[in-house]
Design a protein around this motif. Sequence first.
Motif, PDB file in Angstrom:
ATOM      1  N   SER A 209       9.668 -12.978  18.589  1.00  0.00           N
ATOM      2  CA  SER A 209       9.416 -11.582  19.149  1.00  0.00           C
ATOM      3  C   SER A 209      10.624 -10.630  18.264  1.00  0.00           C
ATOM      4  O   SER A 209      10.278  -9.622  17.743  1.00  0.00           O
ATOM      5  CB  SER A 209       9.601 -11.092  20.349  1.00  0.00           C
ATOM      6  N   ALA A 210      11.803 -11.151  18.580  1.00  0.00           N
ATOM      7  CA  ALA A 210      13.083 -10.601  17.656  1.00  0.00           C
ATOM      8  C   ALA A 210      12.784 -10.553  16.245  1.00  0.00           C
ATOM      9  O   ALA A 210      13.167  -9.651  15.729  1.00  0.00           O
ATOM     10  CB  ALA A 210      14.273 -11.078  18.237  1.00  0.00           C
ATOM     11  N   ASP A 211      12.462 -11.551  15.646  1.00  0.00           N
ATOM     12  CA  ASP A 211      12.341 -11.861  14.206  1.00  0.00           C
ATOM     13  C   ASP A 211      11.314 -10.655  13.815  1.00  0.00           C
ATOM     14  O   ASP A 211      11.604 -10.015  12.797  1.00  0.00           O
ATOM     15  CB  ASP A 211      12.095 -12.994  13.774  1.00  0.00           C
ATOM     16  N   ALA A 212      10.151 -10.636  14.319  1.00  0.00           N
ATOM     17  CA  ALA A 212       8.927  -9.624  14.039  1.00  0.00           C
ATOM     18  C   ALA A 212       9.585  -8.228  14.174  1.00  0.00           C
ATOM     19  O   ALA A 212       9.278  -7.546  13.228  1.00  0.00           O
ATOM     20  CB  ALA A 212       7.878  -9.699  14.793  1.00  0.00           C
ATOM     21  N   ALA A 213      10.266  -7.814  15.290  1.00  0.00           N
ATOM     22  CA  ALA A 213      10.773  -6.757  15.264  1.00  0.00           C
ATOM     23  C   ALA A 213      11.814  -6.291  14.375  1.00  0.00           C
ATOM     24  O   ALA A 213      11.875  -5.136  13.808  1.00  0.00           O
ATOM     25  CB  ALA A 213      11.271  -6.493  16.776  1.00  0.00           C
ATOM     26  N   GLY A 214      12.503  -7.312  14.001  1.00  0.00           N
ATOM     27  CA  GLY A 214      13.789  -6.953  13.181  1.00  0.00           C
ATOM     28  C   GLY A 214      13.414  -7.313  11.532  1.00  0.00           C
ATOM     29  O   GLY A 214      14.483  -7.264  10.608  1.00  0.00           O
ATOM     30  N   GLY A 215      12.275  -7.552  11.301  1.00  0.00           N
ATOM     31  CA  GLY A 215      11.594  -7.586   9.975  1.00  0.00           C
ATOM     32  C   GLY A 215      12.315  -8.912   9.006  1.00  0.00           C
ATOM     33  O   GLY A 215      12.421  -9.056   8.025  1.00  0.00           O
TER      34      GLY A 215
END
Length: 433
Positions: A93-99
């Motif tokens: 989730s964090a990686d997806a939100a942060g690109g």
Amino acid sequence: MRTSMRRSRSAATATIALASALALAACGAPDGSGGADSASGKVEGQVVFQTWNLKANFKDYFEGLIADFEQKYPDAKVKWVDQPAEGYPEKLSADAAGGTLPDVVNVSPDLAYPLAKAGMALDLEKSAGKYRGEYLDGAWKSNEMPGMKGVYAFPWYLNTGPMFYNKELFRQAGLDPAKPPTTYDQLFRDAKSMAEKSGRKMAMLASTPSIEDFGRYGVRLMNPQGTEFTFNEPKGVELLQHYKELYEAGALDSQALTAKAESAGRKFQQQAVAMNPGSALDLENFRKEAPSLYKNIGITDAVNNTGKANMYVQGLMVNAQSEVKPAAVAFAHFVTDKKNQMAFAKEVTIFPSTKGSLDDPYFTEQDGTDATRVRVASAKSLENAVNYTPVLLSDQMKTVLRNAVARAVQGKQSPKAALDGAVAECNRLLKTG
């Protein structure tokens, strides 16, 4: 090893659907298309490949796999990143939100769903549909997403659980140990007979039905659009009524309402219940720790009314925003092709998702070992298996269902009222989550 591998993943898999919905909402195209048409081209550049709790035990396998790919495609390089099981959904989730989502990501279908909805997962029907025929149909379809067209991960390795049963307890109850239950009707009959014969001292089962059981019973779990849960249909009520009757008859262990998988397994090992799902690791434990049980172990498919076993599936998702899509697609396909899946299956007790692989003698011929007994029994059921657990069913929803089942089994609420309430709450969570 395989049991712990599956359990560590299953403990986390459903959590991302709710936890990441808001974080992902701003990431990518809302239709999930993710620029699928740009996946063709030269295989070049660095691919970041992320797995889930695999490096500790399979470092040599994956390093060899990567070396083979780089030899085949000299202009491409692969950087392997392995994340721990703990917190993996939150990491995605964090990686997806942060690109910063890697180019190729190890996911289960429920982890892929919110990423696909947010446009972060490449539609492989569009970009890699030519490979579809290489995979088992049920495995390919397991990465379809409710309300969306397309497939959002290459099927990778599969698993399914055989059912163990105690032949001696069957004999004591006057049941034929050579004919364990194959349908739910037979299971219910045999369970009541065992309880009656033993004066309610012997139960057949130590757990109440989960969503997977509703699926194997033949219950329609969601509407065709994937927008509402429907497991309260008459067939679902019927299944829960049967379990209520088993509990009243003493055919369901008294601790089943609160039991976890591990405690149900202990009950079976102590020969306090007659049937329980398991794995090759469990069988080896029985041999060492419970020899009197081990000599009476029977292995059969999990009971179902559909003719299809349950399939646990892992996949490889390609990041729709990857700057090296051609290489990412090529690598994800390479990892999941027939040759490399077969090699991985010989490293650990998993099963390839590629067509024809399960016909290999490795999965069909006995050699007298415990691992082979379970491997052959499991592989036999996977050819037409399906993943019964809806990708939209979160951990919170599973708790709602589990509590409703417990109320109905104890007689605190009718099966219909319990399931109506559970469906209403799950649908509310689906809309607000």
